[in-house]
Scaffold this motif. Sequence first.
Motif, PDB file in Angstrom:
ATOM      1  N   UNK A 218       0.833  -1.211   0.000  1.00 13.08           N
ATOM      2  CA  UNK A 218       0.000   0.000   0.000  1.00 13.08           C
ATOM      3  C   UNK A 218       0.862   1.253   0.000  1.00 13.08           C
ATOM      4  N   UNK A 219       1.908   1.201   0.806  1.00  7.17           N
ATOM      5  CA  UNK A 219       2.810   2.346   0.900  1.00  7.17           C
ATOM      6  C   UNK A 219       3.490   2.635  -0.432  1.00  7.17           C
ATOM      7  N   UNK A 220       3.806   1.569  -1.169  1.00  5.10           N
ATOM      8  CA  UNK A 220       4.484   1.745  -2.448  1.00  5.10           C
ATOM      9  C   UNK A 220       3.659   2.644  -3.353  1.00  5.10           C
ATOM     10  N   UNK A 221       2.336   2.336  -3.386  1.00  7.54           N
ATOM     11  CA  UNK A 221       1.454   3.146  -4.207  1.00  7.54           C
ATOM     12  C   UNK A 221       1.470   4.602  -3.737  1.00  7.54           C
ATOM     13  N   UNK A 222       1.309   4.749  -2.447  1.00  2.00           N
ATOM     14  CA  UNK A 222       1.287   6.083  -1.859  1.00  2.00           C
ATOM     15  C   UNK A 222       2.611   6.808  -2.118  1.00  2.00           C
ATOM     16  N   UNK A 223       3.700   6.090  -1.863  1.00  2.00           N
ATOM     17  CA  UNK A 223       5.015   6.704  -2.046  1.00  2.00           C
ATOM     18  C   UNK A 223       5.296   7.071  -3.491  1.00  2.00           C
ATOM     19  N   UNK A 224       4.825   6.209  -4.394  1.00  2.00           N
ATOM     20  CA  UNK A 224       5.050   6.491  -5.803  1.00  2.00           C
ATOM     21  C   UNK A 224       4.454   7.847  -6.168  1.00  2.00           C
ATOM     22  N   UNK A 225       3.233   8.098  -5.684  1.00  2.00           N
ATOM     23  CA  UNK A 225       2.603   9.387  -5.975  1.00  2.00           C
ATOM     24  C   UNK A 225       3.339  10.536  -5.295  1.00  2.00           C
ATOM     25  N   UNK A 226       3.780  10.279  -4.065  1.00  2.00           N
ATOM     26  CA  UNK A 226       4.502  11.320  -3.335  1.00  2.00           C
ATOM     27  C   UNK A 226       5.825  11.634  -4.023  1.00  2.00           C
ATOM     28  N   UNK A 227       6.530  10.578  -4.432  1.00  2.00           N
ATOM     29  CA  UNK A 227       7.821  10.772  -5.103  1.00  2.00           C
ATOM     30  C   UNK A 227       7.615  11.533  -6.405  1.00  2.00           C
ATOM     31  N   UNK A 228       6.591  11.129  -7.174  1.00  2.00           N
ATOM     32  CA  UNK A 228       6.321  11.788  -8.454  1.00  2.00           C
ATOM     33  C   UNK A 228       5.964  13.262  -8.243  1.00  2.00           C
ATOM     34  N   UNK A 229       5.155  13.528  -7.218  1.00  2.00           N
ATOM     35  CA  UNK A 229       4.768  14.918  -6.932  1.00  2.00           C
ATOM     36  C   UNK A 229       5.990  15.753  -6.548  1.00  2.00           C
ATOM     37  N   UNK A 230       6.882  15.166  -5.748  1.00  2.00           N
ATOM     38  CA  UNK A 230       8.109  15.870  -5.343  1.00  2.00           C
ATOM     39  C   UNK A 230       8.983  16.191  -6.558  1.00  2.00           C
TER      40      UNK A 230
END
Length: 282
Positions: A218-230
Amino acid sequence: RTRPFQVAIDGPAASGKSTTAKMVAQRLGFSYIDTGAFYRCVTFAALSEGIDPSHLSNADKITALAEKLDIELQTVFSEKPDSYNRTTSDWNSASDASRQHQLPTTRVFLDSKDVSSDIRTGTVSKHVSAVAAIGPVREAVLQKVRNIGATDVEAQTNNGINSSARSRAAGLVMDGRDIGTVVLPLADLKVFLVADSHVRAKRRLQELVKNGADPSIDDTHLNLHAVQADLELRDEMDRTRKISPLRRAVDAMDLDTSNLTLEQQVDIIVQEVHRRRSHQKT
Ligand code: CDP
Ligand code: CDP
Ligand code: CDP
């Protein structure tokens, strides 16, 4: 022709600049300079001293830091730069393990302390674009980068008893945001690396996990979006700043790595260097 062959690599965050640049330098026996590391060092030092880079009023303090900091880069190449990879097929038949082993590594020293991992944290990444937008900070960094470029090549020429050291002095690969436009405007080859921001985020996330982060599914999905946004936010700041914005030089070669392997993009650049060098000799 006395000056070393200059390769300038620019592009947005996580487009593959530093990995590609290091591998190109290794293949050709050139020096490598990571200019992003300088802005990261200044940012890390500011944060360590409790200075908030997002406050414009701190620009003078950050500039003073940038001017006084001693920053050193050390890139370790494998013993025989070109022996394992004269042809693409040699490279393709090499095992993943041996490729990993042969990937050059750059260590960054700030006032003699190894800060290689300290400067890659999320906190530093979040603040670095604000620091890099300060004009006088850029001037201080530019001066340091030019000094390193000159002394690096000179040292390797003077110590160039063995052939790999001598040939390394024959060229320089530098990566950043304004290398082709401002730092090395007369570079012999300019490359503008791009990749889809989703692809870049995936690659950066993979890197983070490899370096010890342990996200659940679940975190991977969340992190992927966070990383992309950053990444996208940093690109936006880097593109829109007044001084030396991230911009493709008019005479740069475009290279979209979204659907390329690392080996393919390195090959394309190395071949282009060979082509231009033979051009210059005639
Ligand atoms: O590796 P990554 O793309 O995440 O970043 P970097 O190359 O280490 O650069 C970090 C930041 O330094 C960039 O987002 C820019 O704000 C700044 N930078 C710059 O302004 N000019 C350069 N020549 C290199 C980096
Ligand atoms: O320096 P920059 O931030 O532009 O990129 P980097 O630090 O070299 O990170 C790019 C990541 O994507 C690295 O982990 C590379 O191994 C990976 N990668 C790539 O650069 N190109 C590909 N075709 C595939 C993966
Ligand atoms: O001479 P030829 O057209 O075969 O090619 P080249 O000298 O390799 O240059 C091809 C293109 O690369 C030029 O039109 C320039 O836009 C660009 N170039 C560059 O970016 N930097 C250089 N130092 C030389 C050429």
